[in-house]
Each structure stands twice: as C-alpha cells, then as structure tokens.
Design a protein around this motif. Structure first.
Motif, short mmCIF file in Angstrom:
data_model
loop_
_atom_site.label_atom_id
_atom_site.label_comp_id
_atom_site.label_asym_id
_atom_site.label_seq_id
_atom_site.Cartn_x
_atom_site.Cartn_y
_atom_site.Cartn_z
N UNK A 32 0.66 -1.16 0.07
CA UNK A 32 0.03 -0.09 0.05
C UNK A 32 0.77 1.46 -0.07
N UNK A 33 0.45 2.13 -0.67
CA UNK A 33 1.21 3.61 -0.76
C UNK A 33 0.03 4.71 -0.52
N UNK A 34 0.69 5.86 0.07
CA UNK A 34 -0.11 7.01 0.47
C UNK A 34 0.43 7.94 -0.51
N UNK A 35 -0.47 8.33 -1.37
CA UNK A 35 -0.10 9.24 -2.31
C UNK A 35 -0.79 10.59 -1.82
N UNK A 36 -0.18 11.33 -0.98
CA UNK A 36 -0.82 12.60 -0.38
C UNK A 36 -0.46 13.57 -1.20
N UNK A 37 -1.58 14.47 -1.65
CA UNK A 37 -1.27 15.51 -2.43
C UNK A 37 -0.77 16.83 -1.49
N UNK A 38 -0.83 16.62 -0.15
CA UNK A 38 -0.48 17.52 0.67
C UNK A 38 0.89 17.41 1.33
N UNK A 39 1.56 16.41 0.96
CA UNK A 39 2.92 15.87 1.56
C UNK A 39 3.95 17.10 1.66
N UNK A 40 3.95 17.80 0.57
CA UNK A 40 4.89 18.80 0.56
C UNK A 40 4.11 19.83 -0.49
N UNK A 41 4.98 21.15 -0.58
CA UNK A 41 4.42 22.25 -1.31
C UNK A 41 4.05 22.09 -2.73
N UNK A 42 5.13 21.25 -3.32
CA UNK A 42 5.13 21.03 -4.46
C UNK A 42 4.07 20.03 -4.94
N UNK A 43 3.69 19.11 -4.12
CA UNK A 43 2.61 18.34 -4.45
C UNK A 43 1.35 19.01 -4.41
#
Length: 185
Positions: A32-43
């Motif tokens: 499983x992977x967490x593809x978090x769009x809020x993990x960093x500023x670029x995302x």
C-alpha cells in the motif's frame, strides 16, 4: 422546502481530498502507498493547479498545514456521518475554514455570484468542496465495504445498493475472498 438533490451531483473534489488520507494498493503493486497531495508544497501546487486551473499557484507552508488539518477533519466528518455518529471537534475545524471561504464570494450587478481573488488557494478549495456538498445527496456518500480499501465514494445506483467504490478491484476481490472462505479445506 429545498429542491430535491440530483443523483449526478458527485462531490468529486471533496471525495478526492478525503480519500487522499487513505493509503491505497495500486494495481500490480504488493504494498500500500499513500499518495498524499499535501505531503509537500510542490505536490500541493500540482494538486491545486489541476483543480483550480490556475497557471501560477503560490502556496505557503501555513496554507499546506491548514489544508492537511482541513482534510483530516473532513475525513473524520465523512466517517462520522456514514457511521451515524457526530464529530464536533472536526466540525469546528471545517467550519472555521468554511467561514473564510464564504467571505470571498460576492454578487455582481448582473446578479451572478463571483469569487474574489484571495491570497490562499485553501479558501477556494474549501469553497468548492462546500458547493459540492450542498449540491449532492449526502445519503449517497458511502465507504467501500472492502476492509482493505475503505475509500469514500458517491453511490449513483438507482436503489442505493453499491457496496464498493469500484467493481474493479474491490468488487472482484471481495467476491473472490468470500468464495475462498466458503471453500472446504
């Protein structure tokens, strides 16, 4: 009396934001992977650019922290709503951002609603989510019944009988797991 809510008003952005807190197992992957769009500023900038169709998005670390906090509260509220419980702390967080989002709207001389340009894209995203939730039928918001998934989805079936967020993979996997449990050893 308010007008009836239509089946087709899927709160896509709202569900995308809430589901971004859930780790998923992509097709062909063993973990499983967490593809978090809020993990960093670029995302977050990539995410905001897609949804807001903005050419240049500027985001501060504070905006990112507010968005993560709002996403977590939205996740908690949707979970509580589906389970038939209440979550007052999460409601306070969501409504605090909602107050800011509501303050950026105004009416024009042509009686159309305009959204003012603001310093933060958090207010715009929150406002868009509120619009989606207002236009949808909240009784159609569900959570995938497959234990390993748990994604939020909007049930568009006529009789509101959807059990999984998608037939592929969750429907297939759930039926396969059930068959394997029923099989004698």
């Amino acid at each position: 009396m308010s007008p009836p809510k239509l089946i087709g008003n899927t709160p896509t952005l709202t569900l995308t934001i809430a589901n971004s807190a859930i780790a998923r197992k992509p097709a062909g992957s063993r973990e499983r992977r967490l593809d978090d769009p809020f993990r960093d500023i670029e995302a977050f900038i990539r995410f905001a650019s897609v949804w807001l169709a903005a050419e240049k998005v500027t985001v501060s670390q504070g905006d990112l922290a507010r968005m993560v906090c709002w996403r977590d509260a939205l996740f908690e509220i949707l979970t509580a709503f589906i389970n038939g419980t209440a979550s007052s702390a999460a409601l306070a967080v969501v409504n605090q951002e909602a107050e800011r989002a509501l303050s950026i709207r105004r009416i024009s001389a042509e009686l159309t609603i305009e959204t003012a340009v603001c310093d933060s894209f958090v207010e715009l995203l929150v406002g868009m989510c509120l619009d989606e939730l207002e236009a949808c039928d909240p009784t159609r918001l569900k959570r995938c019944l497959r234990r390993e998934c748990g994604l939020f989805f909007y049930d568009k079936t006529r009789n509101r009988s959807a059990r999984w967020h998608a037939e592929d993979p969750c429907g297939w996997r759930s039926r396969g797991e059930r068959r394997n449990q029923d099989r004698p050893v």
